[in-house]
Design an enzyme around this catalytic site. Structure first.
Site, PDB file in Angstrom:
ATOM      1  N   SER A 142      28.570   5.366 -25.193  1.00  0.00           N
ATOM      2  CA  SER A 142      28.633   3.905 -25.018  1.00  0.00           C
ATOM      3  C   SER A 142      27.739   3.273 -26.077  1.00  0.00           C
ATOM      4  O   SER A 142      26.756   3.895 -26.516  1.00  0.00           O
ATOM      5  CB  SER A 142      28.099   3.532 -23.628  1.00  0.00           C
ATOM      6  OG  SER A 142      27.847   2.147 -23.558  1.00  0.00           O
ATOM      7  N   TYR A 155      21.322   4.437 -17.617  1.00  0.00           N
ATOM      8  CA  TYR A 155      22.653   4.614 -18.219  1.00  0.00           C
ATOM      9  C   TYR A 155      22.542   4.697 -19.749  1.00  0.00           C
ATOM     10  O   TYR A 155      23.088   5.617 -20.373  1.00  0.00           O
ATOM     11  CB  TYR A 155      23.544   3.448 -17.807  1.00  0.00           C
ATOM     12  CG  TYR A 155      24.938   3.490 -18.384  1.00  0.00           C
ATOM     13  CD1 TYR A 155      25.902   4.329 -17.854  1.00  0.00           C
ATOM     14  CD2 TYR A 155      25.296   2.666 -19.461  1.00  0.00           C
ATOM     15  CE1 TYR A 155      27.195   4.363 -18.380  1.00  0.00           C
ATOM     16  CE2 TYR A 155      26.571   2.687 -19.989  1.00  0.00           C
ATOM     17  CZ  TYR A 155      27.523   3.535 -19.446  1.00  0.00           C
ATOM     18  OH  TYR A 155      28.796   3.564 -19.983  1.00  0.00           O
TER      19      TYR A 155
HETATM   20  N1  LIG Z   1      34.648   0.491 -19.175  1.00  0.00           N
HETATM   21  C1  LIG Z   1      33.698   0.199 -20.050  1.00  0.00           C
HETATM   22  O1  LIG Z   1      33.457  -0.976 -20.351  1.00  0.00           O
HETATM   23  C2  LIG Z   1      32.919   1.312 -20.719  1.00  0.00           C
HETATM   24  C3  LIG Z   1      32.114   0.982 -21.824  1.00  0.00           C
HETATM   25  C4  LIG Z   1      31.395   1.993 -22.461  1.00  0.00           C
HETATM   26  C5  LIG Z   1      31.483   3.298 -22.012  1.00  0.00           C
HETATM   27  N2  LIG Z   1      32.262   3.593 -20.919  1.00  0.00           N
HETATM   28  C6  LIG Z   1      32.315   4.985 -20.494  1.00  0.00           C
HETATM   29  O2  LIG Z   1      33.666   5.376 -20.353  1.00  0.00           O
HETATM   30  C7  LIG Z   1      33.740   6.472 -19.437  1.00  0.00           C
HETATM   31  C8  LIG Z   1      34.846   6.229 -18.434  1.00  0.00           C
HETATM   32  O3  LIG Z   1      34.549   5.075 -17.694  1.00  0.00           O
HETATM   33  P1  LIG Z   1      35.657   4.022 -17.221  1.00  0.00           P
HETATM   34  O4  LIG Z   1      35.248   2.703 -17.727  1.00  0.00           O
HETATM   35  O5  LIG Z   1      37.024   4.524 -17.509  1.00  0.00           O
HETATM   36  O6  LIG Z   1      35.345   3.986 -15.643  1.00  0.00           O
HETATM   37  P2  LIG Z   1      36.186   4.397 -14.359  1.00  0.00           P
HETATM   38  O7  LIG Z   1      35.324   4.084 -13.197  1.00  0.00           O
HETATM   39  O8  LIG Z   1      37.546   3.781 -14.418  1.00  0.00           O
HETATM   40  O9  LIG Z   1      36.370   5.983 -14.510  1.00  0.00           O
HETATM   41  C9  LIG Z   1      35.335   6.909 -14.285  1.00  0.00           C
HETATM   42  C10 LIG Z   1      35.926   8.083 -13.534  1.00  0.00           C
HETATM   43  O10 LIG Z   1      34.929   9.120 -13.437  1.00  0.00           O
HETATM   44  C11 LIG Z   1      34.997   9.687 -12.141  1.00  0.00           C
HETATM   45  N3  LIG Z   1      33.715  10.305 -11.812  1.00  0.00           N
HETATM   46  C12 LIG Z   1      32.554   9.680 -11.478  1.00  0.00           C
HETATM   47  N4  LIG Z   1      31.599  10.582 -11.231  1.00  0.00           N
HETATM   48  C13 LIG Z   1      32.150  11.811 -11.410  1.00  0.00           C
HETATM   49  C14 LIG Z   1      31.660  13.137 -11.302  1.00  0.00           C
HETATM   50  N5  LIG Z   1      30.396  13.368 -10.932  1.00  0.00           N
HETATM   51  N6  LIG Z   1      32.499  14.168 -11.563  1.00  0.00           N
HETATM   52  C15 LIG Z   1      33.786  13.939 -11.914  1.00  0.00           C
HETATM   53  N7  LIG Z   1      34.313  12.705 -12.019  1.00  0.00           N
HETATM   54  C16 LIG Z   1      33.508  11.642 -11.778  1.00  0.00           C
HETATM   55  C17 LIG Z   1      35.337   8.506 -11.236  1.00  0.00           C
HETATM   56  O11 LIG Z   1      35.862   8.916  -9.985  1.00  0.00           O
HETATM   57  C18 LIG Z   1      36.337   7.730 -12.096  1.00  0.00           C
HETATM   58  O12 LIG Z   1      37.678   8.122 -11.852  1.00  0.00           O
HETATM   59  C19 LIG Z   1      32.350   6.616 -18.835  1.00  0.00           C
HETATM   60  O13 LIG Z   1      31.673   7.682 -19.497  1.00  0.00           O
HETATM   61  C20 LIG Z   1      31.688   5.292 -19.150  1.00  0.00           C
HETATM   62  O14 LIG Z   1      30.278   5.406 -19.223  1.00  0.00           O
HETATM   63  C21 LIG Z   1      32.987   2.627 -20.266  1.00  0.00           C
END
Ligand SMILES: NC(=O)c1ccc[n+]([C@@H]2O[C@H](COP(=O)([O-])OP(=O)(O)OC[C@H]3O[C@@H](n4cnc5c(N)ncnc54)[C@H](O)[C@@H]3O)[C@@H](O)[C@H]2O)c1
Length: 263
Positions: A142, A155
């Site tokens: 991120s 985070y």
């Molecule tokens: N959405 C954003 O704005 C954003 C920005 C920067 C980085 N990210 C990163 O993108 C990645 C995905 O996030 P997203 O936005 O798609 O969120 P999301 O909540 O849609 O997806 C995250 C998924 O991870 C699963 N998960 C959580 N803990 C877990 C564990 N211990 N073991 C296995 N699965 C687990 C959840 O059930 C969920 O399905 C993350 O690493 C997040 O930090 C997201």
């Protein structure tokens, strides 16, 4: 069809960016393991893709659980070429309580590190021995790992650790033909982000960007697919920012944009 004949594992594949990557890799010929801590979510994404996808349940923070999921995938599809380590602790009870440091509950810090850092390490630890034909690992970081903020220190620190981890993995296993990179998004318009952020917060985020549009999960999936593909065969150990210009400018730009938007 850049992944014809290949097998991929996507953690956190039950929604958002992970689900988009699973769909993208499958659309380009990969057979994909969709792993998530929520079995129903993994199953739903895998079912929608069809027989090229296989649902797995695991908590990436737990070594036995992660090792078993990787072994089950290799047993099912017979090999492993691409890994997208993407799961992160984003729920209200962890990310939602990751505010100022002075009254931070250490359990919030520990669970964040356990899922986001230990989890990524465990996925690598148990995937690499199966990647006998070389391959590619992409970890979701991120921009919070590159800059500071007024909240979410656990985070952001976990994502900075991920940026370090990819350099170590790239260095340690490059001689096996395994590449490892991170993608670092800013706001990505997942369902979670859309429901968690009100109009004012979204407008603030818009003022931080230089492009008029935010990233979608599919935009991030496209970058993950590029880094996982042979087209990126000389790219390793890098953190590639995908943030619509959020970190490209001086802070004044966001202040000016916000002023213009609210004038
Ligand atoms: N959405 C954003 O704005 C954003 C920005 C920067 C980085 N990210 C990163 O993108 C990645 C995905 O996030 P997203 O936005 O798609 O969120 P999301 O909540 O849609 O997806 C995250 C998924 O991870 C699963 N998960 C959580 N803990 C877990 C564990 N211990 N073991 C296995 N699965 C687990 C959840 O059930 C969920 O399905 C993350 O690493 C997040 O930090 C997201």
């Amino acid at each position: 069809m850049r992944f014809e004949g290949q097998v991929a594992l996507v953690t956190g594949g039950g929604s958002g960016i992970g689900a988009a990557t699973a769909r993208r890799l499958a659309s380009e010929g990969a057979r994909v393991g969709v792993a998530d801590i929520r079995p129903a979510a993994a199953f739903q994404v895998a079912s929608a893709i069809g027989p090229a996808a296989y649902a797995l349940t695991c908590d990436v923070a737990d070594e036995n659980s992660t090792a078993a999921a990787v072994a089950e995938l290799v047993e099912h599809f017979g090999r492993l070429d691409v890994v997208h380590s993407n799961a992160a602790a984003l729920g209200r009870e962890v990310f939602g309580r990751d505010a100022g440091l002075l009254d931070l509950d250490v359990e919030v810090w520990d669970r964040t590190m356990a899922v986001n850092v230990r989890g990524a390490m465990l996925v690598v630890k148990h995937a690499v021995p199966h990647m006998t034909n070389g391959g590619a690992i992409v970890i979701t970081s991120s921009v919070s790992g590159l800059v500071g903020d007024a909240d979410h220190a656990a985070y952001g620190t976990s994502k900075a650790a991920v940026n370090g981890l990819v350099r170590y993995v790239a260095t340690m296993y490059g001689d096996r033909g395994i590449r490892c990179n991170a993608v670092a998004p800013a706001l990505v318009m997942t369902d979670t982000a859309r429901t968690a952020m009100g109009p004012e917060r979204l407008a603030e985020k818009a003022a931080e960007r230089v492009l008029p549009w935010p990233a979608t999960p599919e935009d991030v999936a496209a970058l993950v697919a590029f880094l996982a593909s042979g087209e990126a065969r000389c790219v390793t150990g890098q953190t590639v920012v995908i943030d619509c210009g959020t970190t490209a400018h001086r802070p004044e730009h966001a202040v000016r944009s916000w002023r213009d938007a609210t004038r």
